[in-house]
Motif scaffolding. Sequence first.
Motif, mmCIF file in Angstrom:
data_model
loop_
_atom_site.group_PDB
_atom_site.id
_atom_site.type_symbol
_atom_site.label_atom_id
_atom_site.label_comp_id
_atom_site.label_asym_id
_atom_site.label_seq_id
_atom_site.Cartn_x
_atom_site.Cartn_y
_atom_site.Cartn_z
ATOM 1 N N GLY A 228 23.972 1.699 6.398
ATOM 2 C CA GLY A 228 23.013 0.971 7.195
ATOM 3 C C GLY A 228 21.612 1.227 6.672
ATOM 4 N N SER A 229 20.627 0.580 7.265
ATOM 5 C CA SER A 229 19.251 0.756 6.804
ATOM 6 C C SER A 229 18.572 1.949 7.453
ATOM 7 C CB SER A 229 18.431 -0.508 7.095
ATOM 8 O OG SER A 229 18.379 -0.756 8.496
ATOM 9 N N GLU A 230 19.250 2.587 8.431
ATOM 10 C CA GLU A 230 18.669 3.744 9.106
ATOM 11 C C GLU A 230 19.057 5.027 8.384
ATOM 12 O OE1 GLU A 230 16.486 3.432 11.567
ATOM 13 O OE2 GLU A 230 16.749 1.286 11.263
ATOM 14 N N VAL A 231 18.130 5.981 8.343
ATOM 15 C CA VAL A 231 18.414 7.281 7.745
ATOM 16 C C VAL A 231 17.857 8.370 8.644
ATOM 17 C CG1 VAL A 231 18.223 6.291 5.414
ATOM 18 C CG2 VAL A 231 16.279 7.491 6.410
ATOM 19 N N GLU A 232 18.332 9.590 8.443
ATOM 20 C CA GLU A 232 17.790 10.757 9.136
ATOM 21 C C GLU A 232 16.800 11.424 8.184
ATOM 22 O OE1 GLU A 232 16.294 13.297 11.020
ATOM 23 O OE2 GLU A 232 17.893 12.446 12.277
ATOM 24 N N SER A 233 15.519 11.246 8.444
ATOM 25 C CA SER A 233 14.506 11.708 7.489
ATOM 26 C C SER A 233 14.253 13.209 7.546
ATOM 27 C CB SER A 233 13.190 10.965 7.720
ATOM 28 O OG SER A 233 12.704 11.195 9.031
ATOM 29 N N ASP A 234 14.672 13.877 8.623
ATOM 30 C CA ASP A 234 14.373 15.295 8.764
ATOM 31 C C ASP A 234 15.475 16.143 8.139
ATOM 32 O OD1 ASP A 234 13.257 17.692 9.417
ATOM 33 O OD2 ASP A 234 12.935 17.234 11.531
ATOM 34 N N THR B 234 3.969 10.962 -2.221
ATOM 35 C CA THR B 234 4.611 9.876 -1.488
ATOM 36 C C THR B 234 5.291 10.391 -0.226
ATOM 37 O OG1 THR B 234 6.046 7.939 -1.747
ATOM 38 C CG2 THR B 234 6.866 10.016 -2.634
ATOM 39 N N SER B 235 5.314 9.563 0.785
ATOM 40 C CA SER B 235 5.943 9.936 2.054
ATOM 41 C C SER B 235 7.333 9.334 2.157
ATOM 42 C CB SER B 235 5.091 9.440 3.229
ATOM 43 O OG SER B 235 5.063 8.018 3.257
ATOM 44 N N THR B 236 8.156 9.946 2.986
ATOM 45 C CA THR B 236 9.479 9.387 3.245
ATOM 46 C C THR B 236 9.362 7.999 3.840
ATOM 47 O OG1 THR B 236 10.381 11.606 3.608
ATOM 48 C CG2 THR B 236 11.663 9.768 4.444
ATOM 49 N N THR B 237 8.340 7.782 4.658
ATOM 50 C CA THR B 237 8.111 6.471 5.259
ATOM 51 C C THR B 237 7.919 5.402 4.187
ATOM 52 O OG1 THR B 237 7.126 7.448 7.241
ATOM 53 C CG2 THR B 237 6.615 5.144 6.795
ATOM 54 N N LEU C 279 0.836 -1.186 0.000
ATOM 55 C CA LEU C 279 0.000 0.000 0.000
ATOM 56 C C LEU C 279 0.879 1.247 0.000
ATOM 57 C CD1 LEU C 279 -2.942 1.024 0.208
ATOM 58 C CD2 LEU C 279 -2.639 1.069 2.705
ATOM 59 N N ALA C 280 0.604 2.170 -0.915
ATOM 60 C CA ALA C 280 1.403 3.391 -1.019
ATOM 61 C C ALA C 280 0.520 4.545 -1.450
ATOM 62 C CB ALA C 280 2.536 3.201 -2.025
ATOM 63 N N GLU C 281 0.944 5.748 -1.094
ATOM 64 C CA GLU C 281 0.251 6.949 -1.525
ATOM 65 C C GLU C 281 0.490 7.170 -3.017
ATOM 66 O OE1 GLU C 281 2.381 7.531 2.457
ATOM 67 O OE2 GLU C 281 2.961 7.029 0.405
ATOM 68 N N PRO C 282 -0.301 8.055 -3.664
ATOM 69 C CA PRO C 282 0.048 8.453 -5.032
ATOM 70 C C PRO C 282 1.468 9.009 -5.043
ATOM 71 C CG PRO C 282 -2.116 9.303 -4.425
ATOM 72 C CD PRO C 282 -1.520 8.741 -3.174
ATOM 73 N N SER D 55 7.579 10.475 -8.530
ATOM 74 C CA SER D 55 8.715 10.426 -7.604
ATOM 75 C C SER D 55 9.512 9.131 -7.748
ATOM 76 C CB SER D 55 8.243 10.587 -6.149
ATOM 77 O OG SER D 55 7.260 9.613 -5.835
ATOM 78 N N LEU D 56 9.335 8.445 -8.866
ATOM 79 C CA LEU D 56 10.026 7.170 -9.093
ATOM 80 C C LEU D 56 11.533 7.328 -9.011
ATOM 81 C CD1 LEU D 56 9.141 4.574 -11.833
ATOM 82 C CD2 LEU D 56 11.495 5.325 -11.573
ATOM 83 N N GLU D 57 12.062 8.396 -9.631
ATOM 84 C CA GLU D 57 13.517 8.569 -9.671
ATOM 85 C C GLU D 57 14.111 8.730 -8.283
ATOM 86 O OE1 GLU D 57 14.301 13.143 -10.739
ATOM 87 O OE2 GLU D 57 12.667 12.258 -11.887
ATOM 88 N N GLU D 58 13.349 9.339 -7.368
ATOM 89 C CA GLU D 58 13.853 9.545 -6.012
ATOM 90 C C GLU D 58 13.844 8.250 -5.202
ATOM 91 O OE1 GLU D 58 12.046 13.028 -4.138
ATOM 92 O OE2 GLU D 58 11.521 13.715 -6.138
ATOM 93 N N THR D 59 12.725 7.519 -5.245
ATOM 94 C CA THR D 59 12.654 6.262 -4.502
ATOM 95 C C THR D 59 13.678 5.267 -5.037
ATOM 96 O OG1 THR D 59 10.286 6.647 -4.157
ATOM 97 C CG2 THR D 59 11.120 4.444 -3.689
#
Length: 306
Positions: A191-197, A49-52, A42-45, A81-85
């Motif tokens: 790593g799999s962690e990122v700083e989203s802010d 799209t959200s960072t989550t 499940l994803a937004e349009p 936003s395909l290129e970003e993801t």
Amino acid sequence: MTLLLVATGDTIAHRTSSVASGRDLLELAGPPPARVVVEDMLAEPSWDTSTTTQLALARRVRTALADDEFAGVVVTHGVDSLEETAFLADLLAGPARGGIVFTGAFHSLAAASPDGPANLAAALATAADPAVRGAGAVVCLAGELHAARYAAMVDTRADRVTSAPQPMLGRVVEGRVRLTSTPPPRPPAAGSEVESDVALIKTYPDMPPSLLTTVTDLGAQGVVLEGTGAGNVPVELFGAIMELSQMNIPVVVASRAHTTGIGMTERLGAIGACGLSAQKARLALMVALGSGGGVKSARRYFESLA
């Protein structure tokens, strides 16, 4: 050989009054080149799209190749936003040797000539081809292959993306991959962690420096500025850039023309984006700050991307 297909809906799956599942899309694409496991997410349009969601997709690509041992992963995604993801997945994939392919559609299944089934068929063929294993994330649209680092949608009327000023990675011709250029160097392991802010601000003449301090006062741990072609930003921002750098809040300067220079801001403590677009520089800074370290960590990470 087994491939994973992660389907997120959006235009490629839109029918007149319903949304096709990943299994539906697979049937429309025709016989796949290998066994395919389908997961619907499940994803937004993609324009919202959200960072989550982007992180969830990037992490699923990573685990699918590293832990679940799929030979390749295909993600269907909205083109906005395909290129970003895809680039975030590229940054988090590390040394994974499987194929990573993102695809989508400009025309829905309800259109007179939907492009989704053909795009998915080409993406599956690409993910199964040994030529792209270890090449990082690839964007596959209209039979063209673009490295996620360079891919950009610049004209929705043309129904395509571009790698300019870099060369296109290759094409899919009759179900076979033909690489025409060398994939970009792999980014450093992360790593799999990122700083989203992390904030992204486009600069303009007479821009008040308070815009920079406002976003950091609201919690941003890093800032990306999109400057002019040579990477310069208005002189009014110089003091704020220096102040933030001294506070261990990294400021990355990207060029609207994808050049690598950052003008006079380098001596103020700013970090160059290494030719990345501002949107992708934000993602790279998010990854760079995932393990902490502030300015020093960010600078080291971007230097490794050069």
